[in-house]
Design a protein around this motif. Structure first.
Motif, PDB file in Angstrom:
ATOM      1  N   GLY A 164       0.891  -1.222  -0.098  1.00 15.14           N
ATOM      2  CA  GLY A 164       0.053  -0.262   0.085  1.00 15.14           C
ATOM      3  C   GLY A 164       0.910   0.976   0.148  1.00 15.14           C
ATOM      4  N   ASP A 165       1.692   1.641   1.195  1.00 12.44           N
ATOM      5  CA  ASP A 165       2.641   2.799   0.667  1.00 12.44           C
ATOM      6  C   ASP A 165       3.437   2.622  -0.490  1.00 12.44           C
ATOM      7  OD1 ASP A 165       3.608   3.990   2.856  1.00 12.44           O
ATOM      8  OD2 ASP A 165       5.540   3.482   2.559  1.00 12.44           O
ATOM      9  N   VAL A 166       3.879   1.662  -1.301  1.00 10.13           N
ATOM     10  CA  VAL A 166       4.354   1.898  -2.830  1.00 10.13           C
ATOM     11  C   VAL A 166       3.221   2.338  -3.796  1.00 10.13           C
ATOM     12  CG1 VAL A 166       5.300   0.788  -3.947  1.00 10.13           C
ATOM     13  CG2 VAL A 166       6.199  -0.545  -2.462  1.00 10.13           C
ATOM     14  N   VAL A 167       2.425   1.978  -3.967  1.00 11.13           N
ATOM     15  CA  VAL A 167       1.533   2.034  -4.295  1.00 11.13           C
ATOM     16  C   VAL A 167       0.960   3.564  -3.701  1.00 11.13           C
ATOM     17  CG1 VAL A 167      -0.911   1.819  -5.042  1.00 11.13           C
ATOM     18  CG2 VAL A 167       0.657  -0.153  -4.877  1.00 11.13           C
ATOM     19  N   LYS A 168       0.544   4.986  -2.818  1.00  6.65           N
ATOM     20  CA  LYS A 168       0.876   5.996  -2.320  1.00  6.65           C
ATOM     21  C   LYS A 168       1.414   6.428  -2.672  1.00  6.65           C
ATOM     22  CE  LYS A 168      -2.478   4.816   1.362  1.00  6.65           C
ATOM     23  NZ  LYS A 168      -1.960   4.832   2.840  1.00  6.65           N
ATOM     24  N   THR A 169       3.508   6.098  -2.415  1.00  4.41           N
ATOM     25  CA  THR A 169       4.199   6.920  -2.733  1.00  4.41           C
ATOM     26  C   THR A 169       5.341   6.745  -3.599  1.00  4.41           C
ATOM     27  OG1 THR A 169       5.655   5.897  -1.104  1.00  4.41           O
ATOM     28  CG2 THR A 169       4.843   6.574   0.177  1.00  4.41           C
ATOM     29  N   LEU A 170       5.446   5.827  -4.723  1.00  8.02           N
ATOM     30  CA  LEU A 170       6.335   5.969  -5.400  1.00  8.02           C
ATOM     31  C   LEU A 170       5.959   6.305  -6.905  1.00  8.02           C
ATOM     32  CD1 LEU A 170       7.942   2.347  -5.592  1.00  8.02           C
ATOM     33  CD2 LEU A 170       9.189   4.194  -4.214  1.00  8.02           C
ATOM     34  N   PRO A 171       6.250   7.452  -7.832  1.00 10.28           N
ATOM     35  CA  PRO A 171       6.015   8.014  -8.929  1.00 10.28           C
ATOM     36  C   PRO A 171       5.233   7.353  -9.762  1.00 10.28           C
ATOM     37  CG  PRO A 171       7.627   9.463  -8.358  1.00 10.28           C
ATOM     38  CD  PRO A 171       8.228   7.156  -7.648  1.00 10.28           C
ATOM     39  N   VAL A 172       5.927   5.700 -10.374  1.00 13.67           N
ATOM     40  CA  VAL A 172       5.453   5.382 -11.019  1.00 13.67           C
ATOM     41  C   VAL A 172       3.906   4.780 -11.231  1.00 13.67           C
ATOM     42  CG1 VAL A 172       5.833   2.829  -9.863  1.00 13.67           C
ATOM     43  CG2 VAL A 172       6.159   2.944 -12.701  1.00 13.67           C
ATOM     44  N   PHE A 173       3.435   5.046  -9.405  1.00 12.63           N
ATOM     45  CA  PHE A 173       2.009   4.413  -9.243  1.00 12.63           C
ATOM     46  C   PHE A 173       1.182   5.557  -9.565  1.00 12.63           C
ATOM     47  CE2 PHE A 173       3.919   0.718  -7.486  1.00 12.63           C
ATOM     48  CZ  PHE A 173       2.944   0.013  -8.396  1.00 12.63           C
ATOM     49  N   ARG A 174       1.361   6.912 -10.233  1.00 11.45           N
ATOM     50  CA  ARG A 174       0.651   7.829 -10.012  1.00 11.45           C
ATOM     51  C   ARG A 174       0.067   8.343 -10.817  1.00 11.45           C
ATOM     52  NH1 ARG A 174       4.754  11.721 -12.308  1.00 11.45           N
ATOM     53  NH2 ARG A 174       5.985  11.968 -10.406  1.00 11.45           N
ATOM     54  N   ASP A 175      -0.505   7.605 -11.527  1.00  9.04           N
ATOM     55  CA  ASP A 175      -1.402   7.577 -11.735  1.00  9.04           C
ATOM     56  C   ASP A 175      -2.692   6.595 -12.174  1.00  9.04           C
ATOM     57  OD1 ASP A 175      -0.646  10.240 -14.130  1.00  9.04           O
ATOM     58  OD2 ASP A 175      -0.186   9.064 -14.803  1.00  9.04           O
ATOM     59  N   PHE A 176      -2.076   5.314 -10.876  1.00  7.01           N
ATOM     60  CA  PHE A 176      -2.667   4.561 -10.740  1.00  7.01           C
ATOM     61  C   PHE A 176      -3.771   5.338  -8.976  1.00  7.01           C
ATOM     62  CE2 PHE A 176      -3.571   0.794  -8.053  1.00  7.01           C
ATOM     63  CZ  PHE A 176      -3.879   0.035  -8.815  1.00  7.01           C
ATOM     64  N   ASP A 177      -5.341   4.142  -9.755  1.00  7.60           N
ATOM     65  CA  ASP A 177      -5.754   4.644  -8.268  1.00  7.60           C
ATOM     66  C   ASP A 177      -5.843   3.725  -7.617  1.00  7.60           C
ATOM     67  OD1 ASP A 177      -8.095   4.345  -6.903  1.00  7.60           O
ATOM     68  OD2 ASP A 177     -10.083   3.885  -9.295  1.00  7.60           O
ATOM     69  N   GLY A 178      -5.188   4.066  -6.421  1.00 10.04           N
ATOM     70  CA  GLY A 178      -5.374   3.366  -4.475  1.00 10.04           C
ATOM     71  C   GLY A 178      -6.396   2.162  -4.310  1.00 10.04           C
ATOM     72  N   GLU A 179      -7.400   3.097  -5.133  1.00 10.26           N
ATOM     73  CA  GLU A 179      -8.479   1.798  -4.443  1.00 10.26           C
ATOM     74  C   GLU A 179      -8.596   0.710  -4.943  1.00 10.26           C
ATOM     75  OE1 GLU A 179     -10.263   3.128  -2.056  1.00 10.26           O
ATOM     76  OE2 GLU A 179      -9.337   4.638  -1.775  1.00 10.26           O
ATOM     77  N   ARG A 180      -7.533   0.224  -6.781  1.00 13.90           N
ATOM     78  CA  ARG A 180      -7.994  -0.682  -7.135  1.00 13.90           C
ATOM     79  C   ARG A 180      -6.467  -1.683  -6.627  1.00 13.90           C
ATOM     80  NH1 ARG A 180      -6.159  -0.397 -12.168  1.00 13.90           N
ATOM     81  NH2 ARG A 180      -7.109  -2.613 -12.473  1.00 13.90           N
ATOM     82  N   LEU A 181      -6.462  -1.173  -5.542  1.00 12.67           N
ATOM     83  CA  LEU A 181      -5.041  -2.443  -5.028  1.00 12.67           C
ATOM     84  C   LEU A 181      -5.706  -3.779  -4.951  1.00 12.67           C
ATOM     85  CD1 LEU A 181      -2.300  -3.257  -4.695  1.00 12.67           C
ATOM     86  CD2 LEU A 181      -2.348  -1.796  -2.337  1.00 12.67           C
ATOM     87  N   VAL A 182      -6.852  -3.571  -4.033  1.00  9.94           N
ATOM     88  CA  VAL A 182      -6.629  -4.706  -3.510  1.00  9.94           C
ATOM     89  C   VAL A 182      -7.413  -5.793  -4.558  1.00  9.94           C
ATOM     90  CG1 VAL A 182      -8.386  -6.255  -1.632  1.00  9.94           C
ATOM     91  CG2 VAL A 182      -7.893  -4.761  -1.030  1.00  9.94           C
ATOM     92  N   THR A 183      -8.400  -4.759  -5.479  1.00  8.80           N
ATOM     93  CA  THR A 183      -8.815  -5.583  -6.355  1.00  8.80           C
ATOM     94  C   THR A 183      -7.710  -6.486  -8.019  1.00  8.80           C
ATOM     95  OG1 THR A 183     -11.102  -4.281  -6.551  1.00  8.80           O
ATOM     96  CG2 THR A 183     -10.417  -5.361  -8.541  1.00  8.80           C
ATOM     97  N   VAL A 184      -6.596  -5.233  -7.965  1.00  6.34           N
ATOM     98  CA  VAL A 184      -6.059  -6.463  -8.608  1.00  6.34           C
ATOM     99  C   VAL A 184      -4.723  -7.713  -8.140  1.00  6.34           C
ATOM    100  CG1 VAL A 184      -3.741  -5.522  -9.670  1.00  6.34           C
ATOM    101  CG2 VAL A 184      -5.338  -4.120  -9.593  1.00  6.34           C
ATOM    102  N   ALA A 185      -4.702  -7.131  -6.547  1.00  4.88           N
ATOM    103  CA  ALA A 185      -4.421  -8.222  -5.968  1.00  4.88           C
ATOM    104  C   ALA A 185      -4.902  -9.105  -5.627  1.00  4.88           C
ATOM    105  CB  ALA A 185      -4.067  -7.512  -4.653  1.00  4.88           C
ATOM    106  N   GLN A 186      -5.888  -9.169  -5.662  1.00  4.59           N
ATOM    107  CA  GLN A 186      -7.057 -10.310  -5.722  1.00  4.59           C
ATOM    108  C   GLN A 186      -7.292 -11.024  -7.068  1.00  4.59           C
ATOM    109  OE1 GLN A 186     -10.696  -8.262  -4.365  1.00  4.59           O
ATOM    110  NE2 GLN A 186     -10.175  -9.377  -2.363  1.00  4.59           N
TER     111      GLN A 186
END
Length: 137
Positions: free
Chosen positions: A34-56
Motif C-alpha cells: 500500500g505504501d509503495v502504491v501511494k508514494t512511488l512515481p510509477v504509480f502516480r496515475d494508478f487509482d490506489g482504491e484498485r490495489l485490493v482488486t488487482v491483488a485479488q
C-alpha cells in the motif's frame, strides 16, 4: 486473460507473488504494498482504491493450474525492459518488509532476476539498498 496487463498492475502482481511465495502474506508486506502504491512515481496515475482488486485478481490466477508460471509469463510480457529493475526492486522491498527473507522468497527473487534478465551490478545495488533500509539497530 489477455497477453498483457497495464504496467502498474504488473508491478502489483510482482509484489503479490513475492508476498505469497511463502504461502502467507504478512501485515507488514501488505502495508508495504500500500505504501509503495501511494508514494512511488510509477504509480502516480494508478487509482490506489484498485490495489485490493488487482491483488485479488493476481491471487485468483495463482490458484489456477500452473498459476505461478502464468503470472510470471504475464508480468514478463507486460513490464517493459526499462521498468524491470523497478519490478525487481519492488519484489526485494516486499521480501524484506517483514525483516525475514525465507527460502521461498529467495527462490522467487532468483526466478525474477532470470526472467527480467537483470545484470549483476543492478541486482547487487537493489539488494544492498534494501539491506541498508531494513537494518535493525
Amino acid at each position: 486473460m489477455s497477453d498483457q496487463i497495464p504496467l502498474q498492475e504488473a508491478l502489483i502482481y510482482v509484489m503479490v507473488i513475492t508476498s505469497a511465495a511463502d504461502n502467507s502474506m504478512t501485515d507488514r508486506e501488505l502495508f508495504s504494498m500500500g505504501d509503495v502504491v501511494k508514494t512511488l512515481p510509477v504509480f502516480r496515475d494508478f487509482d490506489g482504491e484498485r490495489l485490493v482488486t488487482v491483488a485479488q485478481t493476481c491471487g485468483e490466477l495463482l490458484q489456477e493450474k500452473d498459476g505461478l508460471n502464468v503470472v510470471l509469463d504475464l508480468v514478463t510480457r507486460s513490464i517493459p525492459a526499462k521498468y524491470r529493475d523497478t519490478a525487481y526492486a519492488l519484489a526485494v522491498e516486499i521480501a524484506a518488509a517483514d525483516l525475514n527473507v525465507n527460502q521461498e522468497e529467495l527462490r522467487l527473487l532468483q526466478i525474477l532476476r532470470d526472467r527480467f534478465d537483470l545484470d549483476k551490478l543492478t541486482i547487487a545495488a537493489i539488494e544492498r539498498s534494501a539491506q541498508a533500509r531494513y537494518r535493525k539497530a
